[in-house]
Write an enzyme that holds these catalytic residues in place. Structure first.
Site, PDB file in Angstrom:
ATOM      1  N   ARG A  85      41.680 -15.997   4.037  1.00  0.00           N
ATOM      2  CA  ARG A  85      40.958 -14.775   3.685  1.00  0.00           C
ATOM      3  C   ARG A  85      39.629 -15.147   3.005  1.00  0.00           C
ATOM      4  O   ARG A  85      38.603 -14.520   3.233  1.00  0.00           O
ATOM      5  CB  ARG A  85      41.858 -13.957   2.744  1.00  0.00           C
ATOM      6  CG  ARG A  85      41.337 -12.592   2.449  1.00  0.00           C
ATOM      7  CD  ARG A  85      42.372 -11.787   1.674  1.00  0.00           C
ATOM      8  NE  ARG A  85      41.746 -10.626   1.097  1.00  0.00           N
ATOM      9  CZ  ARG A  85      41.133 -10.612  -0.075  1.00  0.00           C
ATOM     10  NH1 ARG A  85      41.077 -11.708  -0.803  1.00  0.00           N
ATOM     11  NH2 ARG A  85      40.584  -9.511  -0.534  1.00  0.00           N
ATOM     12  N   ASN A  92      31.642 -13.688   6.170  1.00  0.00           N
ATOM     13  CA  ASN A  92      31.062 -12.344   6.147  1.00  0.00           C
ATOM     14  C   ASN A  92      29.934 -12.230   5.123  1.00  0.00           C
ATOM     15  O   ASN A  92      28.957 -11.510   5.343  1.00  0.00           O
ATOM     16  CB  ASN A  92      32.137 -11.287   5.910  1.00  0.00           C
ATOM     17  CG  ASN A  92      32.689 -10.774   7.226  1.00  0.00           C
ATOM     18  OD1 ASN A  92      31.942 -10.570   8.175  1.00  0.00           O
ATOM     19  ND2 ASN A  92      33.995 -10.600   7.307  1.00  0.00           N
ATOM     20  N   ARG A 148      42.625  11.702   2.279  1.00  0.00           N
ATOM     21  CA  ARG A 148      44.027  11.732   2.702  1.00  0.00           C
ATOM     22  C   ARG A 148      44.910  12.280   1.576  1.00  0.00           C
ATOM     23  O   ARG A 148      45.814  13.085   1.819  1.00  0.00           O
ATOM     24  CB  ARG A 148      44.428  10.311   3.079  1.00  0.00           C
ATOM     25  CG  ARG A 148      45.792  10.173   3.635  1.00  0.00           C
ATOM     26  CD  ARG A 148      45.744   9.715   5.090  1.00  0.00           C
ATOM     27  NE  ARG A 148      47.107   9.573   5.597  1.00  0.00           N
ATOM     28  CZ  ARG A 148      47.649  10.401   6.466  1.00  0.00           C
ATOM     29  NH1 ARG A 148      46.980  11.408   6.959  1.00  0.00           N
ATOM     30  NH2 ARG A 148      48.897  10.225   6.867  1.00  0.00           N
ATOM     31  N   HIS A 172      39.545  -0.237  -2.477  1.00  0.00           N
ATOM     32  CA  HIS A 172      39.986   0.340  -1.208  1.00  0.00           C
ATOM     33  C   HIS A 172      40.941  -0.689  -0.629  1.00  0.00           C
ATOM     34  O   HIS A 172      40.542  -1.619   0.054  1.00  0.00           O
ATOM     35  CB  HIS A 172      38.786   0.574  -0.280  1.00  0.00           C
ATOM     36  CG  HIS A 172      39.192   0.903   1.127  1.00  0.00           C
ATOM     37  ND1 HIS A 172      39.998   1.963   1.448  1.00  0.00           N
ATOM     38  CD2 HIS A 172      38.910   0.307   2.302  1.00  0.00           C
ATOM     39  CE1 HIS A 172      40.195   1.998   2.753  1.00  0.00           C
ATOM     40  NE2 HIS A 172      39.549   0.992   3.294  1.00  0.00           N
TER      41      HIS A 172
END
Ligand code: ADP
Length: 310
Positions: A85, A92, A148, A172
């Site tokens: 990860r 990224n 949601r 998140h």
């Protein structure tokens, strides 16, 4: 208003589609290092527009972003087999270093709206790379999780989600915090409204709603491999607040000076959004348990950010 989108994959193109059909931008410009993909997405979206709005949708190189008021950053690379990860995060971060510099060289006044995951970390990285004021670097954060939460609560109570005020805070992701103690319907507390409409929030109801919020993305990914329509619409909702200077309260991610004992960390709380980006942070009143969870979420994010070599 011109809106740029860098990264014309599933998330970027869904945001472009939502912006175009909602008529929220005069022009949407898609940029991707796979230019053929950007061209194809732009043309596909442009074919939908005559049925709904007059937004111009086009593909371009970075110079097409000149004059953009908002640039959505949805570029990213996916995990290679066996890649950790952290290694993925570093790749990224490198993509963002390249992209953010190019965007700001042509659109120095733009508000940057970050969609790439892990969104809180990418938001913090973007703020560091760009040196922009925190309020001009906005991550989509928990905007979907909050939507949601409101819709599941509304469905349980038989009340429109628009009249349910409840927030998902923090990361998140897995450590996010559902702020139950602060939830309101109209001006009533959750306990009051639940008693009045005869739909108590039992332990089971709470667990079901918590699961529905927390695990929504996992369920979608299991069924179709990725999530994009929801986040595309969420990004368009943030652009709407900016384009129309609405001063809407939305849960988005942004670097904040301190959360409990954790300094300088990007996460979501409700924030006021208008034409200049974020104009105020609105930290809700939380129970001590919820605040502890939020602090844990902040610490986890901070540890991740610190581990990346920039
Ligand atoms: P998501 O589901 O998050 O949208 P995708 O893989 O569908 O993921 O989209 C990511 C997009 O980002 C791809 O279209 C890819 O070409 C693009 N991209 C990756 N690196 C860069 C970069 N350095 N500059 C511009 N676009 C990039």
């Amino acid at each position: 208003m011109k809106v740029g989108i860098v990264g014309a994959g599933m998330v970027g193109s869904s945001a472009g589609y939502a912006l175009a059909v909602m008529g929220l931008a005069s022009t949407v410009v898609l940029v991707d290092h796979n230019h053929d993909l950007a061209v194809a997405q732009a043309e596909d979206i442009a074919h939908a527009v005559p049925f709904m709005s007059s937004t111009i949708v086009e593909a371009a190189d970075y110079d097409g972003l000149v004059g953009a008021k908002v640039v959505i950053l949805a570029a990213g690379v996916s995990q290679k087999p066996g890649e950790t990860r952290l290694a993925l995060l570093e790749r990224n971060a490198a993509v963002f270093k390249d992209v953010v510099g190019k965007v700001l060289s042509v659109a120095p006044e733009a508000i940057l709206l970050i969609a790439s995951n892990p969104v809180d970390i990418m938001t913090q990285i973007t703020q560091r790379i760009s040196g922009l004021p925190a309020g001009r670097v906005i991550g989509s954060g928990t905007i979907l999780d909050t939507a949601r939460f409101r819709s599941l609560l509304g469905r349980h109570l038989g009340i429109s989600p628009q009249s349910v005020h409840a927030y998902v805070l923090g990361e998140h992701g897995d450590s996010e915090v559902l702020a139950w103690s602060n939830a309101k319907v109209g001006s009533l507390s959750l306990a009051e409204i639940a008693a009045q409409v005869g739909s108590p929030i039992t332990r089971d109801v709470r667990a079901r709603i918590d699961d529905g919020v927390r695990n929504a993305a996992y369920k979608i990914i299991k069924g179709k491999g990725a999530t994009y329509y929801g986040i595309g619409a969420g990004l368009a909702r943030i652009v709407k607040a900016i384009a129309r200077d609405q001063h809407d309260v939305l849960t988005v991610s942004c670097v904040m000076p301190e959360v409990g004992g954790v300094r300088d960390v990007a996460l979501s709380i409700p924030r006021v959004i208008g034409v200049d980006g974020i104009s105020a942070d609105l930290m809700p009143d939380l129970s001590s348990e919820e605040f502890e969870e939020l602090e844990k979420s902040a610490q986890l994010l901070k540890d991740s950010v610190e581990s990346i070599a920039l």
